[in-house]
Design a protein around this motif. Structure first.
Motif, PDB file in Angstrom:
ATOM      1  N   ILE A   1       0.839  -1.201   0.000  1.00 12.63           N
ATOM      2  CA  ILE A   1       0.000   0.000   0.000  1.00 12.63           C
ATOM      3  C   ILE A   1       0.874   1.251   0.000  1.00 12.63           C
ATOM      4  N   GLU A   2       2.019   1.171   0.658  1.00 11.60           N
ATOM      5  CA  GLU A   2       2.939   2.309   0.702  1.00 11.60           C
ATOM      6  C   GLU A   2       3.423   2.690  -0.698  1.00 11.60           C
TER       7      GLU A   2
ATOM      8  N   ILE B   1       0.512   4.926  -2.612  1.00 13.39           N
ATOM      9  CA  ILE B   1       0.116   6.275  -2.221  1.00 13.39           C
ATOM     10  C   ILE B   1       1.062   7.299  -2.837  1.00 13.39           C
TER      11      ILE B   1
ATOM     12  N   LYS C   1      -0.808  11.371   4.015  1.00 14.44           N
ATOM     13  CA  LYS C   1      -0.716   9.907   4.097  1.00 14.44           C
ATOM     14  C   LYS C   1      -1.975   9.326   4.726  1.00 14.44           C
ATOM     15  N   ARG C   2      -2.417   9.925   5.829  1.00  9.85           N
ATOM     16  CA  ARG C   2      -3.634   9.427   6.471  1.00  9.85           C
ATOM     17  C   ARG C   2      -4.851   9.629   5.571  1.00  9.85           C
TER      18      ARG C   2
ATOM     19  N   GLU D   1      -4.949   9.295   2.456  1.00  8.76           N
ATOM     20  CA  GLU D   1      -4.957   8.261   1.420  1.00  8.76           C
ATOM     21  C   GLU D   1      -5.108   6.856   1.983  1.00  8.76           C
ATOM     22  N   ILE D   2      -4.675   6.627   3.217  1.00  5.48           N
ATOM     23  CA  ILE D   2      -4.678   5.267   3.764  1.00  5.48           C
ATOM     24  C   ILE D   2      -5.753   5.062   4.826  1.00  5.48           C
ATOM     25  N   GLU D   3      -5.736   5.872   5.867  1.00  2.00           N
ATOM     26  CA  GLU D   3      -6.608   5.633   7.017  1.00  2.00           C
ATOM     27  C   GLU D   3      -8.035   6.112   6.812  1.00  2.00           C
TER      28      GLU D   3
ATOM     29  N   PRO E   1      -9.611   7.359   3.535  1.00  2.00           N
ATOM     30  CA  PRO E   1      -9.474   7.732   2.122  1.00  2.00           C
ATOM     31  C   PRO E   1     -10.434   8.828   1.669  1.00  2.00           C
TER      32      PRO E   1
END
Length: 126
Positions: A4-5, A8, A38-39, A41-43, A45
């Motif tokens: 996943i890294e 993003i 980052k959050r 896109e990941i935590e 979205p």
């Protein structure tokens, strides 16, 4: 295998935007904006283009720091519209735990140090 890294993009774009801005923004500013992106896109979205998320993350960080960055100058270097930033930054703020609404009277004043932060992101007192 792709992680996943690897997928993003917004955090890397934050660094590019900050580098292009004509302001002396410190490492703590960059770290906070990168963490927001980052959050986003990941935590939690946000369904926006990575460039828009990055630009909005820089704008939110600027608002929480000192309010000296404008949507227009960020939009110019990020190659996004001010409307895109205006539509995205409240989502980032809400996901981070604060209301970003001048109309509601709950918008943090520029430089408001009482706005929530995350343990891995510190605000400098410069």
């Amino acid at each position: 295998m792709t992680s996943i890294e690897d997928l993003i993009r917004a955090p890397g774009l934050v660094v590019e935007i900050i580098d292009e801005l004509d302001h002396d923004l410190d490492d703590a500013f960059e770290a906070q904006a990168t963490a927001f992106a980052k959050r986003a896109e990941i935590e939690h979205p946000i369904n926006k283009a990575p460039s828009t998320v990055a630009a909005a993350a820089v704008y939110v960080t600027g608002l929480l720091r000192d309010g000296r960055l404008t949507q227009q100058e960020i939009a110019d270097v990020a190659d996004v519209s001010t409307v895109a930033i205006r539509d995205c930054y409240p989502e980032i703020g809400a996901a981070e735990g604060f209301e970003m609404s001048r109309a509601a009277g709950t918008f943090p004043e520029p430089g408001d140090r009482s706005a929530p932060t995350h343990p891995e992101v510190s605000q400098s007192d410069d």
